[in-house]
Scaffold this active site. Structure first.
Site, PDB file in Angstrom:
ATOM      1  N   ASP A  35      89.157  34.539  57.432  1.00  0.00           N
ATOM      2  CA  ASP A  35      88.039  33.813  57.393  1.00  0.00           C
ATOM      3  C   ASP A  35      87.205  32.838  58.432  1.00  0.00           C
ATOM      4  OD1 ASP A  35      85.690  36.489  57.973  1.00  0.00           O
ATOM      5  OD2 ASP A  35      84.746  34.688  58.927  1.00  0.00           O
ATOM      6  N   HIS A  47      94.582  49.737  65.691  1.00  0.00           N
ATOM      7  CA  HIS A  47      93.590  49.561  65.739  1.00  0.00           C
ATOM      8  C   HIS A  47      92.424  50.639  65.404  1.00  0.00           C
ATOM      9  CE1 HIS A  47      89.366  48.717  67.817  1.00  0.00           C
ATOM     10  NE2 HIS A  47      89.163  49.717  67.764  1.00  0.00           N
ATOM     11  N   GLY A  80      76.796  46.060  57.764  1.00  0.00           N
ATOM     12  CA  GLY A  80      77.043  44.462  58.251  1.00  0.00           C
ATOM     13  C   GLY A  80      77.994  44.121  59.054  1.00  0.00           C
ATOM     14  N   HIS A  93      87.034  46.222  63.799  1.00  0.00           N
ATOM     15  CA  HIS A  93      88.170  46.495  63.891  1.00  0.00           C
ATOM     16  C   HIS A  93      88.665  46.714  62.162  1.00  0.00           C
ATOM     17  CE1 HIS A  93      92.720  46.564  65.298  1.00  0.00           C
ATOM     18  NE2 HIS A  93      92.774  46.092  63.369  1.00  0.00           N
ATOM     19  N   HIS A 141      88.358  46.060  58.598  1.00  0.00           N
ATOM     20  CA  HIS A 141      89.037  45.340  57.771  1.00  0.00           C
ATOM     21  C   HIS A 141      88.434  44.956  56.349  1.00  0.00           C
ATOM     22  CE1 HIS A 141      85.517  44.077  59.986  1.00  0.00           C
ATOM     23  NE2 HIS A 141      84.820  43.095  58.761  1.00  0.00           N
ATOM     24  N   HIS A 176      87.598  42.778  53.292  1.00  0.00           N
ATOM     25  CA  HIS A 176      87.296  41.402  53.137  1.00  0.00           C
ATOM     26  C   HIS A 176      87.939  41.070  51.356  1.00  0.00           C
ATOM     27  CE1 HIS A 176      84.062  40.257  56.119  1.00  0.00           C
ATOM     28  NE2 HIS A 176      84.100  41.360  56.141  1.00  0.00           N
TER      29      HIS A 176
HETATM   30  P1  AMP Z   1      82.428  41.870  59.236  1.00  0.00           P
HETATM   31  O1  AMP Z   1      80.357  41.236  59.350  1.00  0.00           O
HETATM   32  O2  AMP Z   1      82.531  42.962  58.199  1.00  0.00           O
HETATM   33  O3  AMP Z   1      82.663  42.616  60.982  1.00  0.00           O
HETATM   34  O4  AMP Z   1      82.794  40.688  59.941  1.00  0.00           O
HETATM   35  C1  AMP Z   1      83.590  39.854  60.523  1.00  0.00           C
HETATM   36  C2  AMP Z   1      83.897  38.536  59.923  1.00  0.00           C
HETATM   37  O5  AMP Z   1      84.951  38.312  60.935  1.00  0.00           O
HETATM   38  C3  AMP Z   1      83.163  37.308  59.680  1.00  0.00           C
HETATM   39  O6  AMP Z   1      83.564  37.568  58.685  1.00  0.00           O
HETATM   40  C4  AMP Z   1      83.142  36.459  60.758  1.00  0.00           C
HETATM   41  O7  AMP Z   1      83.384  35.096  60.280  1.00  0.00           O
HETATM   42  C5  AMP Z   1      84.825  36.526  60.999  1.00  0.00           C
HETATM   43  N1  AMP Z   1      85.605  36.216  62.192  1.00  0.00           N
HETATM   44  C6  AMP Z   1      84.622  36.303  63.889  1.00  0.00           C
HETATM   45  N2  AMP Z   1      85.872  36.038  64.423  1.00  0.00           N
HETATM   46  C7  AMP Z   1      86.991  35.684  63.713  1.00  0.00           C
HETATM   47  C8  AMP Z   1      87.934  34.673  64.323  1.00  0.00           C
HETATM   48  N3  AMP Z   1      88.288  34.748  65.645  1.00  0.00           N
HETATM   49  N4  AMP Z   1      88.568  34.451  62.945  1.00  0.00           N
HETATM   50  C9  AMP Z   1      87.766  34.538  62.030  1.00  0.00           C
HETATM   51  N5  AMP Z   1      87.064  35.197  61.907  1.00  0.00           N
HETATM   52  C10 AMP Z   1      86.343  35.853  62.060  1.00  0.00           C
HETATM   53 ZN    ZN Z   2      91.787  46.399  67.545  1.00  0.00          ZN
END
Ligand code: AMP
Ligand code: ZN
Length: 105
Positions: free
Chosen positions: A30, A46, A91, A96, A98, A100
């Site tokens: 992240d 996706h 939040g 896409h 994911h 954490h």
């Molecule tokens: P969410 O709030 O669950 O959608 O988490 C999205 C996560 O993506 C956040 O923790 C961001 O810090 C992370 N993020 C956004 N852009 C990037 C990027 N280019 N590379 C790595 N992580 C990213």
């Molecule tokens: Zn995607």
């Protein structure tokens, strides 16, 4: 999906700190870590959000890879947290799917 940030990362069009990849999933650090170790695990295919993830096989495989990455790649031996932020109220900022992985405290 053409203009999805995480699809672009999985295709290698946007740089990322990759920790694991195979034919189905892709994992990278992240960019704004909320823990000493903070990795995102995504399916290459996706899917916008967990609410739209209607393929049990894909979800099973994603969770198997989360476990493998946390235990065997990142070696978070003390334990870790796995989190899905689902839609705006949960939040979610990047649409896409994911997981954490948070750990290393
Ligand atoms: P969410 O709030 O669950 O959608 O988490 C999205 C996560 O993506 C956040 O923790 C961001 O810090 C992370 N993020 C956004 N852009 C990037 C990027 N280019 N590379 C790595 N992580 C990213
Ligand atoms: Zn995607």
């Amino acid at each position: 999906m053409a203009d999805c940030l995480f699809c672009k990362i999985a295709r290698g069009e946007i740089p990322a700190s990759v920790v694991y990849e195979d034919e189905t999933v892709f994992a990278f650090r992240d960019i704004h870590p909320k823990a000493p170790v903070h990795v995102l695990v995504i399916p290459r295919h996706h899917v916008a959000t967990l609410s739209d993830a209607d393929d049990p096989a894909l979800l099973g495989l994603l969770m198997d890879r989360v476990r493998h990455i946390a235990d065997s790649v990142l070696r978070l031996d003390a334990g870790y947290r796995v989190q899905f932020n689902v839609r705006e109220g949960g939040g979610q900022e990047v649409f896409h799917l994911h997981a954490h992985i948070l750990g290393g405290w």
